[in-house]
Enzyme design. Sequence first.
Site, short mmCIF file in Angstrom:
data_model
loop_
_atom_site.label_atom_id
_atom_site.label_comp_id
_atom_site.label_asym_id
_atom_site.label_seq_id
_atom_site.Cartn_x
_atom_site.Cartn_y
_atom_site.Cartn_z
N ASP A 167 8.31 -75.59 -7.21
CA ASP A 167 8.32 -74.38 -7.85
C ASP A 167 9.25 -75.83 -8.86
O ASP A 167 10.36 -75.84 -8.81
CB ASP A 167 9.26 -73.52 -7.48
CG ASP A 167 10.03 -73.03 -8.45
OD1 ASP A 167 9.40 -72.62 -9.13
OD2 ASP A 167 11.11 -71.91 -8.33
N ASN A 417 11.54 -79.53 2.94
CA ASN A 417 11.51 -78.81 2.47
C ASN A 417 10.20 -77.74 2.47
O ASN A 417 9.24 -77.75 1.84
CB ASN A 417 12.32 -78.98 0.47
CG ASN A 417 12.17 -77.60 0.30
OD1 ASN A 417 13.15 -77.05 0.98
ND2 ASN A 417 11.52 -76.34 -0.63
N GLU A 418 11.22 -76.31 3.60
CA GLU A 418 9.78 -75.51 3.56
C GLU A 418 8.36 -75.03 3.69
O GLU A 418 7.07 -75.85 2.79
CB GLU A 418 9.81 -74.80 2.44
CG GLU A 418 11.32 -74.08 1.56
CD GLU A 418 11.10 -73.03 1.23
OE1 GLU A 418 9.55 -72.56 -0.21
OE2 GLU A 418 12.20 -72.07 0.72
N ASN A 472 16.53 -71.50 4.51
CA ASN A 472 16.12 -71.04 2.84
C ASN A 472 15.74 -69.47 3.14
O ASN A 472 14.94 -69.35 3.65
CB ASN A 472 15.12 -71.72 1.65
CG ASN A 472 15.37 -73.32 1.92
OD1 ASN A 472 16.35 -73.44 1.76
ND2 ASN A 472 14.56 -73.88 0.99
N TYR A 474 15.53 -65.38 0.75
CA TYR A 474 15.46 -64.05 -0.21
C TYR A 474 16.04 -63.56 -0.13
O TYR A 474 14.86 -62.01 -1.06
CB TYR A 474 14.29 -65.16 -1.33
CG TYR A 474 14.87 -66.92 -2.00
CD1 TYR A 474 16.07 -66.84 -2.94
CD2 TYR A 474 14.50 -67.59 -1.39
CE1 TYR A 474 16.37 -67.62 -3.43
CE2 TYR A 474 14.44 -69.32 -1.84
CZ TYR A 474 15.74 -69.25 -2.53
OH TYR A 474 15.60 -70.29 -3.37
N TYR A 478 12.82 -62.13 -3.22
CA TYR A 478 11.70 -62.05 -2.85
C TYR A 478 11.20 -61.11 -1.85
O TYR A 478 10.24 -60.42 -1.36
CB TYR A 478 10.90 -63.58 -2.16
CG TYR A 478 11.05 -64.27 -3.34
CD1 TYR A 478 10.55 -64.03 -4.62
CD2 TYR A 478 11.72 -65.89 -3.27
CE1 TYR A 478 10.73 -65.34 -5.36
CE2 TYR A 478 11.46 -66.54 -4.01
CZ TYR A 478 11.12 -66.23 -5.63
OH TYR A 478 11.73 -67.95 -5.96
N GLU A 512 20.10 -72.55 0.92
CA GLU A 512 19.10 -71.26 -0.27
C GLU A 512 18.90 -70.04 0.04
O GLU A 512 19.35 -69.72 0.53
CB GLU A 512 17.41 -72.07 -0.40
CG GLU A 512 16.88 -73.61 -1.30
CD GLU A 512 15.88 -73.21 -1.48
OE1 GLU A 512 15.19 -72.77 -2.12
OE2 GLU A 512 15.09 -74.93 -1.39
N TRP A 557 21.03 -71.56 -4.20
CA TRP A 557 19.49 -71.83 -4.91
C TRP A 557 20.17 -71.07 -6.69
O TRP A 557 20.04 -69.77 -6.39
CB TRP A 557 18.51 -71.33 -4.61
CG TRP A 557 17.68 -72.43 -5.23
CD1 TRP A 557 16.39 -71.69 -5.65
CD2 TRP A 557 17.12 -73.42 -5.38
NE1 TRP A 557 15.53 -72.94 -6.43
CE2 TRP A 557 15.54 -74.33 -6.16
CE3 TRP A 557 17.93 -74.56 -4.29
CZ2 TRP A 557 15.86 -75.34 -5.94
CZ3 TRP A 557 17.16 -75.82 -4.54
CH2 TRP A 557 15.96 -76.27 -5.28
N LYS A 576 17.23 -68.84 -11.26
CA LYS A 576 18.45 -68.92 -10.06
C LYS A 576 19.60 -69.13 -10.65
O LYS A 576 21.01 -69.22 -9.52
CB LYS A 576 18.28 -68.58 -9.04
CG LYS A 576 16.62 -68.59 -8.48
CD LYS A 576 15.77 -68.44 -7.57
CE LYS A 576 15.23 -67.42 -6.93
NZ LYS A 576 14.00 -67.95 -7.69
C1 GCB Z 1 12.52 -72.41 -2.24
C2 GCB Z 1 11.67 -73.08 -2.76
C3 GCB Z 1 12.68 -74.04 -4.32
C4 GCB Z 1 12.45 -72.63 -4.83
C5 GCB Z 1 12.93 -71.40 -4.69
C6 GCB Z 1 13.07 -70.29 -5.77
O1 GCB Z 1 12.07 -71.68 -1.62
O2 GCB Z 1 12.83 -74.10 -1.95
O3 GCB Z 1 11.88 -74.98 -4.68
O4 GCB Z 1 12.55 -73.30 -6.07
O5 GCB Z 1 11.94 -71.32 -3.52
O6 GCB Z 1 13.47 -69.94 -6.43
O7 GCB Z 1 12.05 -69.48 -5.67
#
Ligand code: GCB
Length: 606
Positions: A167, A417-418, A472, A474, A478, A512, A557, A576
């Site tokens: 992303d 990462n992820e 990470n 959300y 999300y 994040e 993040w 973000k």
């Molecule tokens: C994540 C990723 C990051 C994205 C973020 C997002 O988990 O590691 O690269 O930018 O989510 O904002 O969706």
Amino acid sequence: MLKYSMLYPENTCSRRSVNLSGMWRFQTDPQSCGVEQGWNDGLPAPDMIPVPASFADFYTDKETREFCGDFWYETDVFVPDEWKGREIDLRFGSVTHRATVYFNGVEIATHEGGFLPFCVRITEIARYGANNRLVVLGNNELSETTLPCGSVSTLPSGRKIAKPYFDFYNYAGIHRPVWLIATPKEYIFDFSVSHAISGSDAVVSYHTVTTGDNEVTIEVKDEAGNTVAMAKGKDGEIDIPNVHLWKVRDAYLYQFIIRIVDGETVVDEYTEHIGIRTVVIQNNNILINGEPVYLKGFGKHEDSDIVGRGFNMGVMKRDFELMKWIGANCFRTSHYPYSEEIYQLADREGFLVIDEVPAVGMFPSLMNFTDASSGKQTAFFAQETAPELQKNHLLQVEEMIARDKNHACVFAWSLLNEPDTLDESSTVYFEKIFDRCRELDPQKRPRTFALLMNSTPDKCKCWQLSDFISLNRYFGWYVLGGADIESAEIAFRKEMDAWAQLVGDRPMIFTEYGGDTNGQMDKLPSVMWSQEYQIECLDMCHRVFDSYPFVKGELVWNFADFQTTEGIMRMDGNKKGIFTRQRQPKRAAFTFKQRWESLPLDYKAK
Ligand code: GCB
């Protein structure tokens, strides 16, 4: 060991370094015909473009901005006559994602990976006292065997476009300064340190690699310029009495002057600025010099208007000023090693850095997140591409540690990462990366990786490899966003309760969390994307963090809005940011300032 020295360019009594930044000639090569047509001897129809910078955002046509494939840079390099008899190198801070270098028409090197430096030796082929032609063939295609991961698709017109599995915009070009360097024939190739504290003194173990057999001496000076310790030999220990430690947001840097000496003559001299501190993980704590720290800060990007991912000293300075203003003490170099100058400033300002290798996109879904929370299994590391990918991954871990191992600011390595962690093949893949990191790092820093939403305590097969766990998450964005935020908090706590059963002695941090926010939009009552909702979502996360004693850090993040590939999930980039892309505060920035200024450094220490 690497073929070339990773030491940052310096001018000393024995060394010369010339920064070649400026306007270079540039040409895209959509047909990949340059090699065949002899562009290594000079570009046929070049434009002028700044180095360092990404090329994309200078242009007003979409084809050049989105260009994917081969692109060429060219400049003239004057090599002084008085440098005859020395070793002459060109040092590239980074060329994204790969480069072939031609000097006076001759191919002299290739380098894979867009975020770490490499050197090429030109001693034998340089014309001294004259201009030489330097040509660089770059390429920004993505695949599943190189880092970061992605693919390339071809449009009906035959034009290629990049399909990142990550992303952030696939910026490319010569992103960091290029240097022309002269060293003596016998020179300091590498230097590393590790620290132990005993009472009020420090014992610094050091290791020097030189290209000859002459004696090595080390002189250590304090910030006032007084010599506080001396040592002889390529390897050894230096006792520093009444050591002034490097502390979080209270930095102190010694000068380590490394010399190769032949009797009274100094053959080579190099200075490193070194902060003395220790890092230990113990009882759910991250200990710096034996003292627990709570991490406050950001996942960042190297990203700004017009120059894209190109190193920009002004943007760097502004970012540090904002981080100081808001009360942060830490950032992660998501999702790749940053420009060396950023670590130098972090050393100086006392920021903690989690240094991340560009192992991102190891989950083949467009943009790396839409499929991510769907629970879809991909067995990414069971694919036939895995061995080749792992080879590149290991090499980049090696280059990153070689470059960054002496920085006091770097207290941990993030190795992915992820990634996909749901399949047994992940564990096998990860173990090798984690072991190699431990083996290479003279300071044996903690290792971690950032866990994707679907890497839950019951499903993830790799979390146990981390010395501290990095999540990470959300929730409220999300997952269960907007009017569902109440359920988000319940789901979040449920997951945390499950982690609590597993973590043992390990600390956990958040690498994040957050939500997209239009920095111009206010709405009462809140809706998703408004500044008010960003604050509600962050407050909810903080409530959860505050109720789990093993949570020892929060890196929101993102520091600032940043550019991504266009798409329905992104309005001209990822929003973000706590700051806008122009580095002005959103409302949430003031919430953070209040929170972080009130949380003590040893928050939640037992
Ligand atoms: C994540 C990723 C990051 C994205 C973020 C997002 O988990 O590691 O690269 O930018 O989510 O904002 O969706």
